[in-house]
Scaffold this motif. Structure first.
Motif, PDB file in Angstrom:
ATOM      1  N   PHE A  15     -22.509 -24.014 -23.333  1.00 34.05           N
ATOM      2  CA  PHE A  15     -21.802 -22.968 -24.065  1.00 34.05           C
ATOM      3  C   PHE A  15     -20.312 -23.271 -24.021  1.00 34.05           C
ATOM      4  CE2 PHE A  15     -25.730 -20.860 -23.024  1.00 34.05           C
ATOM      5  CZ  PHE A  15     -25.975 -20.094 -24.147  1.00 34.05           C
ATOM      6  N   VAL A  16     -19.649 -23.074 -25.156  1.00 37.50           N
ATOM      7  CA  VAL A  16     -18.213 -23.303 -25.250  1.00 37.50           C
ATOM      8  C   VAL A  16     -17.567 -22.037 -25.795  1.00 37.50           C
ATOM      9  CG1 VAL A  16     -16.423 -24.752 -26.261  1.00 37.50           C
ATOM     10  CG2 VAL A  16     -18.636 -25.734 -25.726  1.00 37.50           C
ATOM     11  N   VAL A  53     -24.258 -34.727 -30.950  1.00 35.66           N
ATOM     12  CA  VAL A  53     -24.104 -33.320 -30.567  1.00 35.66           C
ATOM     13  C   VAL A  53     -24.392 -32.444 -31.776  1.00 35.66           C
ATOM     14  CG1 VAL A  53     -22.465 -31.595 -29.744  1.00 35.66           C
ATOM     15  CG2 VAL A  53     -22.331 -33.906 -28.881  1.00 35.66           C
ATOM     16  N   GLN A  54     -25.214 -31.418 -31.561  1.00 42.14           N
ATOM     17  CA  GLN A  54     -25.414 -30.405 -32.592  1.00 42.14           C
ATOM     18  C   GLN A  54     -24.706 -29.147 -32.146  1.00 42.14           C
ATOM     19  OE1 GLN A  54     -29.668 -30.112 -32.989  1.00 42.14           O
ATOM     20  NE2 GLN A  54     -29.658 -31.509 -34.721  1.00 42.14           N
ATOM     21  N   ARG A  55     -24.189 -28.372 -33.103  1.00 41.37           N
ATOM     22  CA  ARG A  55     -23.376 -27.207 -32.787  1.00 41.37           C
ATOM     23  C   ARG A  55     -23.973 -25.978 -33.454  1.00 41.37           C
ATOM     24  NH1 ARG A  55     -19.567 -25.569 -36.375  1.00 41.37           N
ATOM     25  NH2 ARG A  55     -19.879 -27.537 -37.411  1.00 41.37           N
ATOM     26  N   PHE A  56     -24.032 -24.881 -32.689  1.00 37.65           N
ATOM     27  CA  PHE A  56     -24.526 -23.611 -33.210  1.00 37.65           C
ATOM     28  C   PHE A  56     -23.541 -22.515 -32.820  1.00 37.65           C
ATOM     29  CE2 PHE A  56     -28.141 -26.287 -32.063  1.00 37.65           C
ATOM     30  CZ  PHE A  56     -28.797 -26.377 -33.268  1.00 37.65           C
ATOM     31  N   ILE A  57     -23.092 -21.741 -33.777  1.00 43.49           N
ATOM     32  CA  ILE A  57     -22.174 -20.631 -33.502  1.00 43.49           C
ATOM     33  C   ILE A  57     -23.016 -19.430 -33.081  1.00 43.49           C
ATOM     34  CG2 ILE A  57     -20.375 -19.130 -34.435  1.00 43.49           C
ATOM     35  CD1 ILE A  57     -19.604 -22.106 -34.269  1.00 43.49           C
ATOM     36  N   MET A  71     -25.558 -28.657 -28.389  1.00 40.17           N
ATOM     37  CA  MET A  71     -26.838 -29.178 -27.921  1.00 40.17           C
ATOM     38  C   MET A  71     -26.790 -30.703 -27.923  1.00 40.17           C
ATOM     39  SD  MET A  71     -30.698 -28.424 -29.225  1.00 40.17           S
ATOM     40  CE  MET A  71     -30.794 -29.664 -30.499  1.00 40.17           C
ATOM     41  N   LEU A  72     -27.140 -31.290 -26.779  1.00 39.61           N
ATOM     42  CA  LEU A  72     -27.091 -32.739 -26.614  1.00 39.61           C
ATOM     43  C   LEU A  72     -28.500 -33.282 -26.510  1.00 39.61           C
ATOM     44  CD1 LEU A  72     -24.636 -32.568 -23.608  1.00 39.61           C
ATOM     45  CD2 LEU A  72     -24.030 -32.555 -25.996  1.00 39.61           C
ATOM     46  N   ARG A  73     -28.772 -34.367 -27.174  1.00 41.85           N
ATOM     47  CA  ARG A  73     -30.090 -34.998 -27.082  1.00 41.85           C
ATOM     48  C   ARG A  73     -30.261 -35.693 -25.725  1.00 41.85           C
ATOM     49  NH1 ARG A  73     -32.824 -32.554 -30.516  1.00 41.85           N
ATOM     50  NH2 ARG A  73     -32.223 -32.743 -32.675  1.00 41.85           N
ATOM     51  N   ASP A  74     -29.168 -36.209 -25.179  1.00 44.16           N
ATOM     52  CA  ASP A  74     -29.219 -36.883 -23.882  1.00 44.16           C
ATOM     53  C   ASP A  74     -28.268 -36.174 -22.929  1.00 44.16           C
ATOM     54  OD1 ASP A  74     -29.381 -38.542 -21.718  1.00 44.16           O
ATOM     55  OD2 ASP A  74     -28.822 -40.373 -22.794  1.00 44.16           O
ATOM     56  N   THR A 120     -19.527 -23.720 -20.204  1.00 41.35           N
ATOM     57  CA  THR A 120     -20.570 -23.392 -19.234  1.00 41.35           C
ATOM     58  C   THR A 120     -21.645 -24.465 -19.324  1.00 41.35           C
ATOM     59  OG1 THR A 120     -20.131 -21.043 -19.563  1.00 41.35           O
ATOM     60  CG2 THR A 120     -22.174 -21.630 -18.450  1.00 41.35           C
ATOM     61  N   LEU A 121     -21.875 -25.141 -18.198  1.00 40.53           N
ATOM     62  CA  LEU A 121     -22.819 -26.244 -18.149  1.00 40.53           C
ATOM     63  C   LEU A 121     -23.658 -26.102 -16.890  1.00 40.53           C
ATOM     64  CD1 LEU A 121     -23.821 -29.008 -19.183  1.00 40.53           C
ATOM     65  CD2 LEU A 121     -21.921 -30.045 -17.979  1.00 40.53           C
TER      66      LEU A 121
END
Length: 188
Positions: A69-70, A99-103, A112-115, A136-137
């Motif tokens: 989360f960013v 990287v995929q991004r979702f608001i 969202m990271l694949r790796d 947040t990780l």
């Protein structure tokens, strides 16, 4: 042995069993399997630094999907958040990070990271951005460059816990008279 049934009398459960029998003998490559069915990647324990717990997480998350989360600093609208995080995603894309991004709110986004092995490198990139309030990780909040000073203090939970433990150790412990467990411990 199962009874012979006319193919016209098959229901959905029968068709699913038939599909399973067909796929049992198929050779499916590991990359085509869903993530939960893939065997975990072997962990090289020689690369683990005992002083850095993040190194263990990096190795265990390698090859697995991970989300972070960013939070964008200030009071941005959803459109501004979209534009700012799009720039960050573009920078990461140029550095060859998938990287995929979702608001998810007016000032929050999910990356969202694949790796997941690259998550800490991406986190370092994000917290150095001017408008990044925090990242947040894996349940840990890392304050960004754009965070207020009071937010930076609030988000650093681990040093506060360590201080509390040290303060508790320094204070002399007073034993209450009505505490039976404490009296037994004294006698032993």
């Amino acid at each position: 042995p199962p009874k012979k049934k006319d193919i016209r009398d098959y229901n959905d459960a029968d068709m699913a069993r038939l599909l399973e029998q067909w796929e049992k003998d198929d050779d499916i490559e590991e990359g085509d399997l869903p993530e939960h069915k893939r065997p975990p990647a072997p962990i090289d324990f020689s690369k683990i630094d005992p002083g850095k717990p993040e190194s263990i997480l990096k190795l265990t998350k390698k090859g697995k999907t991970l989300m972070m989360f960013v939070t964008v600093s200030g009071n941005p609208t959803e459109k501004e958040t979209e534009e700012i995080t799009s720039l960050w995603q573009g920078g990461l894309f140029n550095a060859n990070y998938d990287v995929q991004r979702f608001i998810v709110g007016s000032n929050r986004a999910i990356f969202m990271l694949r790796d997941g092995g690259y998550a800490w490198e991406i986190k370092d990139f994000l917290i150095n951005q001017e408008r990044c309030a925090d990242v947040t990780l894996e349940g840990q909040v890392y304050p960004g460059k754009g965070a207020d000073e009071n937010e930076k203090v609030k988000n650093k939970t681990k040093p506060e816990k360590a201080k509390k433990k040290k303060d508790a150790e320094k204070k002399p412990s007073s034993i209450k008279e009505d505490n039976r467990a404490a009296k037994q411990r004294e006698e032993l």
